[in-house]
Scaffold this active site. Structure first.
Site: not given
Ligand SMILES: *[C@@H]1O[C@H](CO)[C@@H](O)[C@H](O)[C@H]1NC(C)=O
Ligand SMILES: *[C@@H]1O[C@H](CO)[C@@H](O)[C@H](O)[C@H]1NC(C)=O
Ligand SMILES: *[C@@H]1O[C@H](CO)[C@@H](O)[C@H](O)[C@H]1NC(C)=O
Length: 472
Positions: A172, A175, A177, A181, A220, A242, A356, A358, A363, A402
């Site tokens: 890859r 690059h 961003h 990530e 990276h 992307e 439960h 969050h 999520e 959920h």
């Protein structure tokens, strides 16, 4: 099928597999429309003189999935796998389909097709199968990537995902961003390298189950080792694409050679062969086995361990629950990923990740194997159930309750990712167990026995029988 019909069918099939007749371009050029595209106005409304074609819309017989005829309890999973012509029916609700349809898709989403009666109102789409993503092809069979973001799943505002494949030695492109990530290795192994803004360097080899995190802006590289690799990237921005990364090739080709020559103190001719476009994914030489041969350091030295960009999560032992296993990775042990928290769960057939929610984050989840359904409650009386299998992305907004129920026969393996420094959730069961019993009884009309049985610790994954619907 009648014998002569079979023969006609075979004749048609053999014809359609024969070499197609060459299409005459001349014929298309001289083609003229030989009729009116629109019908006469006299077709409007009733006219007794017109023929009235009739058809029967009722199927000869209805095949029910196990449990589908039940009026109560109405919410079990319906397995349509062995049913040729499934129908959107639940107990006495619904009807039969008498028109065009995509049965394969309907069978894959039984909880959309014949929803539990507890589903109500309109709930946004919470599922994106990566199999529907547009694949971005790398050069020379070096790999590919495909993504999920607000473009294909509009509710996923906080996080986006990319699935990427690199063949042995493939890169890859170097690059960076604007999003952070977080990555989970899915297969094979890769060599990753990066620097921070102080010039401290980082290099590591990661394999299946390991994680890396590159904060926003950190440049990276990723390269497949000798057996190639595939991994999953999660970005802390649902609008991430992307196509919007900053690449090193474009950094060179979008600056004048005169400026490059001055910047690097090199003759102009040094830049004659630089690539003109994004390289993205392209083949490379398989890196040396010994990582030390590629360990570059400057005067700032290497990245300190507490800022490490990798975590060898594959080596962490999961906690055993009655219905599966769980392990958690967040900034507590992996501080560089200060806003990404993840849980990796195995849910046994029939078992359920308890109801439960969050409080700190939406999520983003990804199914690595098995078949599951997720039911959400979204407030305002709204609720909906979705079906997932390996390769599907799920998304659940903050505070929505959920559960994840394994409705198949193999283990469900699922990754839950939060945009938060600490992995946390509220357990419906634990909350009620820790609420004065009188309050729970007056509100929910549960028996004293039921209230006594509530667990004061989070069960996380609750064991259950394989759903009766799949037992037959
Ligand atoms: C890794 O890739 C190989 C080759 O395609 C495949 O056989 C294997 O099942 C993959 N492993 C996982 C975990 O997907
Ligand atoms: C590649 O696969 C071979 C055969 O399974 C194995 O011996 C070797 O260690 C693997 N190399 C890496 C870097 O995973
Ligand atoms: C790279 O070199 C430094 C010393 O300069 C060392 O501390 C570090 O462990 C090396 N890293 C690897 C992956 O070999």
């Amino acid at each position: 099928m009648h014998h002569s019909l079979v023969l006609v069918f075979l004749w048609v099939v053999s014809k359609s597999f024969a070499a197609p007749a060459a299409i005459s371009l001349e014929a298309t050029k001289s083609y003229t429309l030989s009729g009116d595209l629109r019908g006469p106005t006299t077709l409007r409304g009733y006219d007794e003189s017109y023929p009235f074609p009739t058809q029967n819309t009722h199927p000869d017989k209805i095949e029910y999935a196990p449990g589908q005829k039940l009026d109560e309890p109405e919410g079990g999973f319906l397995d349509f796998n062995d049913i040729d012509n499934p129908q959107p029916l639940r107990g006495n609700r619904g009807g039969t389909i008498a028109s065009n349809r995509n049965i394969a898709l309907e069978k894959q989403h039984p909880d959309s097709f014949a929803p539990p009666i507890t589903d109500k109102g309109s709930v946004a789409q919470l599922e994106w199968p990566l199999g529907l993503s547009h694949v971005k092809l790398g050069h020379d069979k070096a790999g590919f990537s495909r993504q999920q973001n607000i473009g294909n799943l509009p509710i996923s505002k906080e996080m986006a995902g990319v699935n990427m494949r690199l063949e042995a030695g493939s890169y890859r492109e170097l690059h960076w961003h604007t999003a952070g990530e977080w990555a989970l290795m899915l297969n094979g192994s890769a060599r990753i390298a990066a620097i921070n803004s102080d010039g401290q360097t980082f290099i590591d080899d990661v394999s299946k189950g390991d994680v890396w995190f590159f904060p926003s802006g950190v440049p990276h590289s990723i390269q497949g080792l000798e057996n190639g690799t595939e991994f999953l990237l999660i970005f802390d921005d649902g609008a991430f694409s992307e196509d919007s990364t900053f690449g090193v090739a474009e950094t060179f080709s979008r600056n004048p050679k005169e400026v490059l020559a001055k910047n690097f103190q090199l003759p102009l001719a040094e830049f004659d062969d630089i690539p003109q476009e994004e390289q993205f994914i392209f083949p490379g030489k398989i890196p040396p086995k010994d990582i030390k041969e590629q360990n570059v350091t400057g005067s700032a030295g290497i990245l300190p361990n507490d800022e490490s960009y990798s975590y060898h999560w594959s080596q962490q032992k999961p906690v055993q629950c009655p219905g599966g296993t769980v392990k958690i990775l967040d900034a507590t042990t992996f501080p560089i990923a200060e806003n990404v928290a993840a849980a990796f769960l195995t849910i046994k057939p029939g078992s359920i990740r308890e109801i439960h929610w969050h409080a700190s984050s939406d999520e983003w989840n990804f199914f690595l194997s098995g078949q599951a359904r997720i039911g959400v409650y979204a407030s305002q009386g709204n609720s909906r159930t979705f079906d997932y299998q390996a390769g599907d992305v799920g998304y659940i907004p903050k505070s929505w309750t959920h559960y994840i129920e394994n409705i198949g026969t193999e283990d469900v393996v699922v990754l839950e990712v939060l945009k938060a420094g600490k992995f946390s959730d509220f357990s419906l069961g634990q909350w009620l167990a820790l609420t004065p019993a009188q309050v729970v009884k007056d509100t929910l009309h549960l028996s004293d026995n039921a209230i006594k049985g509530l667990s004061k610790t989070k069960p996380l994954i609750v064991p259950g029988p394989v759903p009766p619907a799949t037992v037959q």
